[in-house]
Scaffold this active site. Structure first.
Site, PDB file in Angstrom:
ATOM      1  N   GLY A  11       0.825  -1.202   0.000  1.00 32.55           N
ATOM      2  CA  GLY A  11       0.000   0.000   0.000  1.00 32.55           C
ATOM      3  C   GLY A  11       0.861   1.254   0.000  1.00 32.55           C
ATOM      4  N   ASP A  57      -3.332 -12.857   3.455  1.00 39.79           N
ATOM      5  CA  ASP A  57      -4.397 -12.091   4.093  1.00 39.79           C
ATOM      6  C   ASP A  57      -4.190 -12.180   5.607  1.00 39.79           C
ATOM      7  OD1 ASP A  57      -6.746 -11.307   5.341  1.00 39.79           O
ATOM      8  OD2 ASP A  57      -8.049 -12.154   3.806  1.00 39.79           O
ATOM      9  N   GLY A 103      -0.654 -11.735  18.371  1.00 39.75           N
ATOM     10  CA  GLY A 103      -0.263 -13.102  18.731  1.00 39.75           C
ATOM     11  C   GLY A 103       1.123 -13.421  18.203  1.00 39.75           C
ATOM     12  N   LYS A 106       3.730 -11.509  20.196  1.00 43.63           N
ATOM     13  CA  LYS A 106       3.893 -12.130  21.531  1.00 43.63           C
ATOM     14  C   LYS A 106       4.755 -13.389  21.419  1.00 43.63           C
ATOM     15  CE  LYS A 106       0.777 -14.351  24.808  1.00 43.63           C
ATOM     16  NZ  LYS A 106       0.332 -15.524  24.077  1.00 43.63           N
ATOM     17  N   TYR A 146     -14.779   1.390   9.837  1.00 45.97           N
ATOM     18  CA  TYR A 146     -13.347   1.734   9.914  1.00 45.97           C
ATOM     19  C   TYR A 146     -13.038   2.270  11.307  1.00 45.97           C
ATOM     20  CZ  TYR A 146      -8.966   4.122   8.539  1.00 45.97           C
ATOM     21  OH  TYR A 146      -7.658   4.571   8.432  1.00 45.97           O
ATOM     22  N   THR A 176      -2.536  11.739   5.356  1.00 41.24           N
ATOM     23  CA  THR A 176      -1.173  11.759   4.817  1.00 41.24           C
ATOM     24  C   THR A 176      -1.229  11.506   3.323  1.00 41.24           C
ATOM     25  OG1 THR A 176      -0.314  11.053   6.935  1.00 41.24           O
ATOM     26  CG2 THR A 176       1.090  10.633   5.032  1.00 41.24           C
TER      27      THR A 176
HETATM   28  P1  NAD Z   1      -3.492   1.608   1.372  1.00 46.49           P
HETATM   29  O1  NAD Z   1      -4.866   1.160   1.000  1.00 46.49           O
HETATM   30  O2  NAD Z   1      -2.659   2.247   0.325  1.00 46.49           O
HETATM   31  O3  NAD Z   1      -2.665   0.416   1.995  1.00 46.49           O
HETATM   32  C1  NAD Z   1      -3.241  -0.594   2.767  1.00 46.49           C
HETATM   33  C2  NAD Z   1      -2.607  -1.919   2.363  1.00 46.49           C
HETATM   34  O4  NAD Z   1      -3.126  -2.960   3.208  1.00 46.49           O
HETATM   35  C3  NAD Z   1      -2.937  -2.320   0.921  1.00 46.49           C
HETATM   36  O5  NAD Z   1      -1.770  -2.672   0.222  1.00 46.49           O
HETATM   37  C4  NAD Z   1      -3.881  -3.507   1.077  1.00 46.49           C
HETATM   38  O6  NAD Z   1      -3.812  -4.411   0.003  1.00 46.49           O
HETATM   39  C5  NAD Z   1      -3.387  -4.094   2.396  1.00 46.49           C
HETATM   40  N1  NAD Z   1      -4.401  -4.926   3.080  1.00 46.49           N
HETATM   41  C6  NAD Z   1      -5.666  -4.588   3.401  1.00 46.49           C
HETATM   42  N2  NAD Z   1      -6.286  -5.624   4.002  1.00 46.49           N
HETATM   43  C7  NAD Z   1      -5.375  -6.629   4.077  1.00 46.49           C
HETATM   44  C8  NAD Z   1      -5.403  -7.939   4.602  1.00 46.49           C
HETATM   45  N3  NAD Z   1      -6.510  -8.452   5.167  1.00 46.49           N
HETATM   46  N4  NAD Z   1      -4.279  -8.695   4.526  1.00 46.49           N
HETATM   47  C9  NAD Z   1      -3.147  -8.213   3.968  1.00 46.49           C
HETATM   48  N5  NAD Z   1      -3.058  -6.974   3.437  1.00 46.49           N
HETATM   49  C10 NAD Z   1      -4.172  -6.181   3.495  1.00 46.49           C
HETATM   50  O7  NAD Z   1      -3.677   2.618   2.620  1.00 46.49           O
HETATM   51  P2  NAD Z   1      -2.596   3.512   3.352  1.00 46.49           P
HETATM   52  O8  NAD Z   1      -2.967   4.936   3.178  1.00 46.49           O
HETATM   53  O9  NAD Z   1      -1.225   3.075   2.999  1.00 46.49           O
HETATM   54  O10 NAD Z   1      -2.899   3.153   4.882  1.00 46.49           O
HETATM   55  C11 NAD Z   1      -2.078   2.247   5.590  1.00 46.49           C
HETATM   56  C12 NAD Z   1      -2.496   2.198   7.052  1.00 46.49           C
HETATM   57  O11 NAD Z   1      -2.408   3.504   7.630  1.00 46.49           O
HETATM   58  C13 NAD Z   1      -3.931   1.730   7.271  1.00 46.49           C
HETATM   59  O12 NAD Z   1      -3.984   0.919   8.425  1.00 46.49           O
HETATM   60  C14 NAD Z   1      -4.684   3.011   7.515  1.00 46.49           C
HETATM   61  O13 NAD Z   1      -5.815   2.806   8.336  1.00 46.49           O
HETATM   62  C15 NAD Z   1      -3.641   3.863   8.203  1.00 46.49           C
HETATM   63  N6  NAD Z   1      -3.913   5.295   8.011  1.00 46.49           N
HETATM   64  C16 NAD Z   1      -3.566   5.923   6.855  1.00 46.49           C
HETATM   65  C17 NAD Z   1      -3.863   7.268   6.706  1.00 46.49           C
HETATM   66  C18 NAD Z   1      -3.466   8.050   5.474  1.00 46.49           C
HETATM   67  O14 NAD Z   1      -3.757   9.241   5.413  1.00 46.49           O
HETATM   68  N7  NAD Z   1      -2.811   7.489   4.502  1.00 46.49           N
HETATM   69  C19 NAD Z   1      -4.511   7.967   7.732  1.00 46.49           C
HETATM   70  C20 NAD Z   1      -4.859   7.275   8.881  1.00 46.49           C
HETATM   71  C21 NAD Z   1      -4.543   5.941   9.029  1.00 46.49           C
END
Ligand code: NAD
Ligand code: UDP
Length: 328
Positions: A11, A57, A103, A106, A146, A176
């Site tokens: 991501g 996953d 888990g 840990k 969420y 971000t």
């Molecule tokens: P993104 O969608 O670009 O990246 C998320 C990644 O997680 C993706 O590559 C997706 O394929 C992977 N993913 C989702 N479910 C999955 C699963 N069950 N198993 C394995 N992989 C899985 O989003 P991002 O902006 O990079 O966000 C990353 C993290 O940061 C997230 O947890 C998000 O909640 C948190 N976050 C981001 C922002 C932001 O502004 N970018 C703000 C607040 C929180």
């Protein structure tokens, strides 16, 4: 060599974290199921001997051979349009996925950092948001999948810390942006930039008076890295406090892209927070961290990235089909 597992590695933030930890001399295992991410984000790491990738996953049991020093749990849909389309996957990755990461940490005696969010404050009644504010979240609204998953994530992480003595860190990430965001993920910056590049009008939701405060990705990654190596276990806001209304932001993008797009107004999504700005005094005090990159500079870099996409990528703008990831 210290070994780190980064979930959500394909991501936006996960891929930048992989780069950062490799640069700092770590062995990095990236894990992702590509539901909202893309292999393109980590393609440049393919031949790096200190990087390995596992397609998995994280809501299913996670197995890692050998030792592990750190786990950074970043897997989760992050854009409102994504998590509205895959609400159950969003709840599962925040709950079951976090439980599996805890888990694993840990079992390996690793330190775990989770990616929480400003969304735990919901539509905030306290402004700017401080870490001691409990939030104003509608659990049963469309964004609840969420927000509540992330609140549960914080809760179970603190429970593992208190009950099992696990070393944990919680970052509350505020909006971000930067290179490698998915053009069609529905978040405001890729959406506006895609619209500008395709010569379309910019879609402002509501009257555009709602505010956000945008942090450039390099600053965010720097803050997360510092938090991981601090000794502070409670949540810490990391974001840029420079606040702007979405309408003013749309105008800024029109200037930056030197286009003459118009702004058109669409309905405001349900429970869209009306204001958001991090209070970052805690991060300043305990991490000696504050953002350095001004929005103008960050937006220029981000626009360069979107300009470098192929025509096909630019016009393949329909929202992603998630069906292959959805079990009956
Ligand atoms: P993104 O969608 O670009 O990246 C998320 C990644 O997680 C993706 O590559 C997706 O394929 C992977 N993913 C989702 N479910 C999955 C699963 N069950 N198993 C394995 N992989 C899985 O989003 P991002 O902006 O990079 O966000 C990353 C993290 O940061 C997230 O947890 C998000 O909640 C948190 N976050 C981001 C922002 C932001 O502004 N970018 C703000 C607040 C929180
Ligand atoms: N927004 C908008 N037009 C768009 C996409 C988003 O006006 O095409 C608004 C959205 O309603 C919100 C803000 O921009 O007020 C930020 O939205 P985003 O999806 O980036 O993330 P959020 O901060 O809501 O999680």
């Amino acid at each position: 060599m210290k070994k780190v597992l980064i979930t959500g590695a394909a991501g936006f933030l996960g891929s930048h974290l992989c780069d950062k930890f490799l640069l700092e001399g770590f062995y990095v295992i990236g894990m992702d199921n590509f539901i909202t991410g893309t292999a393109k984000n980590i393609q440049h790491l393919r031949d790096n001997n200190n990087f390995e990738f596992i397609e998995h996953d994280v809501t299913e049991h996670i197995t890692i051979d050998g030792k592990l020093d750190y786990v950074l749990h970043f897997a989760s849909p992050a854009s409102p349009i994504d998590y509205l389309k895959i609400p159950i996957q969003t709840l599962k990755v925040g709950s079951l996925g976090t439980h599996n990461c805890l888990g694993l940490a840990k079992a390996k005696k690793a330190r775990l950092l989770i990616a929480s969010t400003s969304e735990v404050y919901g539509d905030p009644l306290v402004h700017p948001q401080t870490e001691d504010y409990y939030g104003n979240v509608n659990a049963i609204g469309p964004r609840g999948v969420y927000d509540e998953a992330k609140r549960f994530q914080e809760s179970i992480t603190m429970a593992y810390h208190r009950f099992h003595g696990l070393e944990t860190r919680i970052v509350r990430i505020f909006n971000t942006y930067g290179p490698r965001m998915r053009l069609n993920d529905g978040r405001v910056i890729p959406t506006f930039m895609g619209q500008a590049l395709r010569d379309e009008d910019l879609t402002v939701f509501g009257d555009g008076s709602q505010t956000r405060s945008f942090c450039y990705v390099d600053d965010q990654i720097d803050g997360i890295f510092k938090l991981l190596f601090s000794d502070y276990v409670y949540p810490v806001n990391i974001g840029n406090p420079h606040e702007i209304s979405i309408k003013d932001f749309a105008e800024e993008i029109i200037k930056l892209t030197r286009t003459d797009q118009k702004i058109i107004f669409k309905d405001l999504p349900v429970n869209d927070p009306l204001q958001r700005k991090p209070d970052i005094s805690l991060a300043k005090r305990i991490l000696n961290w504050e953002p350095k990159i001004h929005r103008e500079e960050g937006m220029k870099k981000t626009f360069e990235y979107f300009k470098s996409l192929t025509r096909e990528e630019l016009y393949k703008s329909e929202h992603r089909d998630f069906s292959k990831h959805i079990k009956a």
